[in-house]
Write an enzyme that holds these catalytic residues in place. Structure first.
Site, PDB file in Angstrom:
ATOM      1  N   SER A  75       0.849  -1.192   0.000  1.00  0.00           N
ATOM      2  CA  SER A  75       0.000   0.000   0.000  1.00  0.00           C
ATOM      3  C   SER A  75       0.882   1.238   0.000  1.00  0.00           C
ATOM      4  O   SER A  75       2.049   1.173   0.424  1.00  0.00           O
ATOM      5  CB  SER A  75      -0.853   0.019   1.261  1.00  0.00           C
ATOM      6  OG  SER A  75      -1.501   1.266   1.425  1.00  0.00           O
TER       7      SER A  75
ATOM      8  N   TYR B 139      -2.183  -1.354  10.901  1.00  0.00           N
ATOM      9  CA  TYR B 139      -2.333  -1.754   9.495  1.00  0.00           C
ATOM     10  C   TYR B 139      -1.155  -1.282   8.645  1.00  0.00           C
ATOM     11  O   TYR B 139      -0.573  -2.054   7.873  1.00  0.00           O
ATOM     12  CB  TYR B 139      -3.637  -1.181   8.936  1.00  0.00           C
ATOM     13  CG  TYR B 139      -3.768  -1.291   7.430  1.00  0.00           C
ATOM     14  CD1 TYR B 139      -4.191  -2.478   6.835  1.00  0.00           C
ATOM     15  CD2 TYR B 139      -3.452  -0.213   6.595  1.00  0.00           C
ATOM     16  CE1 TYR B 139      -4.304  -2.582   5.453  1.00  0.00           C
ATOM     17  CE2 TYR B 139      -3.555  -0.313   5.219  1.00  0.00           C
ATOM     18  CZ  TYR B 139      -3.980  -1.491   4.652  1.00  0.00           C
ATOM     19  OH  TYR B 139      -4.073  -1.606   3.286  1.00  0.00           O
TER      20      TYR B 139
HETATM   21  P1  NAD Z   1     -11.618  -6.169   0.578  1.00  0.00           P
HETATM   22  O1  NAD Z   1     -12.344  -6.021   1.850  1.00  0.00           O
HETATM   23  O2  NAD Z   1     -12.408  -6.318  -0.650  1.00  0.00           O
HETATM   24  O3  NAD Z   1     -10.603  -7.385   0.639  1.00  0.00           O
HETATM   25  C1  NAD Z   1      -9.955  -7.794   1.813  1.00  0.00           C
HETATM   26  C2  NAD Z   1     -10.252  -9.266   1.986  1.00  0.00           C
HETATM   27  O4  NAD Z   1      -9.458  -9.783   3.048  1.00  0.00           O
HETATM   28  C3  NAD Z   1     -11.682  -9.582   2.370  1.00  0.00           C
HETATM   29  O5  NAD Z   1     -12.500  -9.736   1.237  1.00  0.00           O
HETATM   30  C4  NAD Z   1     -11.533 -10.885   3.150  1.00  0.00           C
HETATM   31  O6  NAD Z   1     -11.890 -11.977   2.341  1.00  0.00           O
HETATM   32  C5  NAD Z   1     -10.051 -10.976   3.444  1.00  0.00           C
HETATM   33  N1  NAD Z   1      -9.780 -11.239   4.857  1.00  0.00           N
HETATM   34  C6  NAD Z   1      -9.687 -10.360   5.869  1.00  0.00           C
HETATM   35  N2  NAD Z   1      -9.439 -11.000   7.014  1.00  0.00           N
HETATM   36  C7  NAD Z   1      -9.353 -12.326   6.717  1.00  0.00           C
HETATM   37  C8  NAD Z   1      -9.103 -13.498   7.463  1.00  0.00           C
HETATM   38  N3  NAD Z   1      -8.851 -13.445   8.795  1.00  0.00           N
HETATM   39  N4  NAD Z   1      -9.110 -14.694   6.834  1.00  0.00           N
HETATM   40  C9  NAD Z   1      -9.357 -14.759   5.501  1.00  0.00           C
HETATM   41  N5  NAD Z   1      -9.580 -13.675   4.737  1.00  0.00           N
HETATM   42  C10 NAD Z   1      -9.581 -12.482   5.340  1.00  0.00           C
HETATM   43  O7  NAD Z   1     -10.641  -4.899   0.488  1.00  0.00           O
HETATM   44  P2  NAD Z   1      -9.466  -4.494  -0.520  1.00  0.00           P
HETATM   45  O8  NAD Z   1      -9.288  -3.049  -0.304  1.00  0.00           O
HETATM   46  O9  NAD Z   1      -9.703  -5.010  -1.874  1.00  0.00           O
HETATM   47  O10 NAD Z   1      -8.186  -5.203   0.117  1.00  0.00           O
HETATM   48  C11 NAD Z   1      -7.316  -5.999  -0.635  1.00  0.00           C
HETATM   49  C12 NAD Z   1      -5.888  -5.607  -0.376  1.00  0.00           C
HETATM   50  O11 NAD Z   1      -5.656  -4.286  -0.852  1.00  0.00           O
HETATM   51  C13 NAD Z   1      -5.453  -5.609   1.081  1.00  0.00           C
HETATM   52  O12 NAD Z   1      -4.180  -6.228   1.183  1.00  0.00           O
HETATM   53  C14 NAD Z   1      -5.323  -4.143   1.425  1.00  0.00           C
HETATM   54  O13 NAD Z   1      -4.330  -3.922   2.413  1.00  0.00           O
HETATM   55  C15 NAD Z   1      -4.872  -3.595   0.083  1.00  0.00           C
HETATM   56  N6  NAD Z   1      -5.058  -2.164  -0.064  1.00  0.00           N
HETATM   57  C16 NAD Z   1      -6.307  -1.635  -0.135  1.00  0.00           C
HETATM   58  C17 NAD Z   1      -6.436  -0.260  -0.267  1.00  0.00           C
HETATM   59  C18 NAD Z   1      -7.804   0.385  -0.358  1.00  0.00           C
HETATM   60  O14 NAD Z   1      -7.865   1.613  -0.299  1.00  0.00           O
HETATM   61  N7  NAD Z   1      -8.872  -0.344  -0.500  1.00  0.00           N
HETATM   62  C19 NAD Z   1      -5.306   0.565  -0.321  1.00  0.00           C
HETATM   63  C20 NAD Z   1      -4.044  -0.023  -0.241  1.00  0.00           C
HETATM   64  C21 NAD Z   1      -3.940  -1.393  -0.105  1.00  0.00           C
END
Ligand code: NAD
Ligand code: MG
Length: 331
Positions: free
Chosen positions: A222, A235
């Site tokens: 991120s 985080y």
């Molecule tokens: P999202 O909520 O769609 O995806 C996160 C997923 O993590 C969930 O769908 C869930 O299935 C899984 N998860 C969480 N805890 C879990 C557990 N204990 N066991 C199994 N699965 C678990 O959100 P997203 O934003 O698409 O996140 C995906 C990645 O993107 C993450 O690594 C996040 O750090 C990264 N990210 C997101 C953003 C943002 O702004 N959305 C920014 C930077 C990085």
């Protein structure tokens, strides 16, 4: 766990896809700017900008309950065989960035196993139908990644069902906003570290034991890795850890012909943000800080997950691929 072989089920899946894609059509379709389900690429200029409607869901949240619904590329991603015949496991493949990667991987010719939490079955079903509708194999393996034994079983089962493992995408994560360090309990800290750091470690360990030359591990970092927000202390440090882990493992696995890359998103419109990842105030103006003035849609980052795993980019390992809307990216 599920798979698909018969053409009848593919047909049924296609019918389901039409429904799923229409229901999953992004915000611009909901606003009547394009026909729901029309197979045209959304124009970035039409993607939603803040302010967003006030909304909150219990963790881990569902993409299907968000307003506007995120665009994961359901109606727009077109593949060109870049991952033909590959077998991929994607954690957090039910929603958000992981779902966009799952759709893209399947349309690039890969069979895909997804992991998610049992509470996310509804989102996961949509992804399974989307993968099957491309004629690729879909395997759904729910379970909690904070458990080491489950992580081992997940890799084993994915490899067994797919007939091997070429790509591991470590994408699942936990993000909960907390105003002060006093509000971060040891349980919170433990849950964040277990999900975001231990699980990629356990999954990588199990996957490497099964991977051969040409395999790739794609991690998710991120912009928080180098520019952490004051309310995302636990985080943000995990995203820095993942970046570092990517670089050490790329060096360690290079002699084995296994590449390790990471993708670093900026603000993306996903369930993570509406289920405790951001304060309601931040959510309303989500993405406004980025030079593009809006959050990214998961569809806008899927190609980077493809690139990170693409055999054509065989000299790219230890690389960080960014999509931050102009806000810089981790070095
Ligand atoms: P999202 O909520 O769609 O995806 C996160 C997923 O993590 C969930 O769908 C869930 O299935 C899984 N998860 C969480 N805890 C879990 C557990 N204990 N066991 C199994 N699965 C678990 O959100 P997203 O934003 O698409 O996140 C995906 C990645 O993107 C993450 O690594 C996040 O750090 C990264 N990210 C997101 C953003 C943002 O702004 N959305 C920014 C930077 C990085
Ligand atoms: Mg989810």
């Amino acid at each position: 766990m599920t798979d698909i072989d018969s053409s009848r089920r593919t047909f049924v899946a296609r019918a389901a896809l039409a429904t799923a894609a229409a229901a999953a059509a992004p915000a611009l379709a909901q606003e009547g700017q394009k026909q729901p389900g029309a197979p045209t690429a959304p124009r970035a200029a039409d993607y939603p900008k803040p302010p967003f409607p006030v909304q909150q869901q219990p963790w881990p949240g569902l993409a299907s309950q968000m307003t506007p619904r995120p665009d994961h590329g359901e109606t727009s991603y077109k593949g060109s065989g870049r991952l033909a015949g590959k077998r991929a496991l994607i954690t957090g493949g039910d929603s958000g960035i992981g779902r966009a990667a799952a759709i893209a991987y399947a349309r690039e010719g890969a069979d895909v196993a997804i992991n998610y939490l049992p509470a996310e079955e509804r989102d996961a079903r949509e992804v399974v139908e989307l993968i099957r509708s491309t004629g690729r194999k879909a395997v759904a393996i729910p379970g909690d990644l904070r458990d080491e034994a489950f992580c081992q079983r997940l890799v084993e089962e994915a490899a067994r069902e797919l007939g091997g493992l070429d790509i591991l995408v470590n994408n699942a994560a936990r993000q909960q906003t907390k105003p002060a360090i006093a509000n971060i309990s040891s349980e919170d800290f433990d849950a964040t570290l277990k999900t975001n750091v231990y699980a990629p470690f356990w999954l990588t360990k199990a996957a490497v034991a099964r991977m051969g030359p040409g395999a790739v591990i794609v991690n998710t970092s991120s912009e928080q890795a180098s520019d952490p927000s004051e309310d995302l202390v636990d985080y943000a440090l995990t995203r820095a850890a993942v970046l570092n882990f990517t670089k050490s493992m790329a060096k360690q696995l290079a002699p084995k012909g296994i590449r390790v890359n990471a993708v670093a998103p900026g603000p993306f419109w996903t369930p993570l943000q509406v289920s405790g990842g951001a304060t309601p105030e931040k959510l309303q103006k989500f993405g406004s800080q980025s030079p593009l003035g809006r959050p990214g849609q998961p569809a806008e980052i899927a190609s980077l997950y493809v690139a990170a795993a693409d055999p054509a980019l065989s000299y790219s390992t230890g690389q960080i691929f960014g999509a931050t809307g102009g806000g810089g990216q981790p070095a």
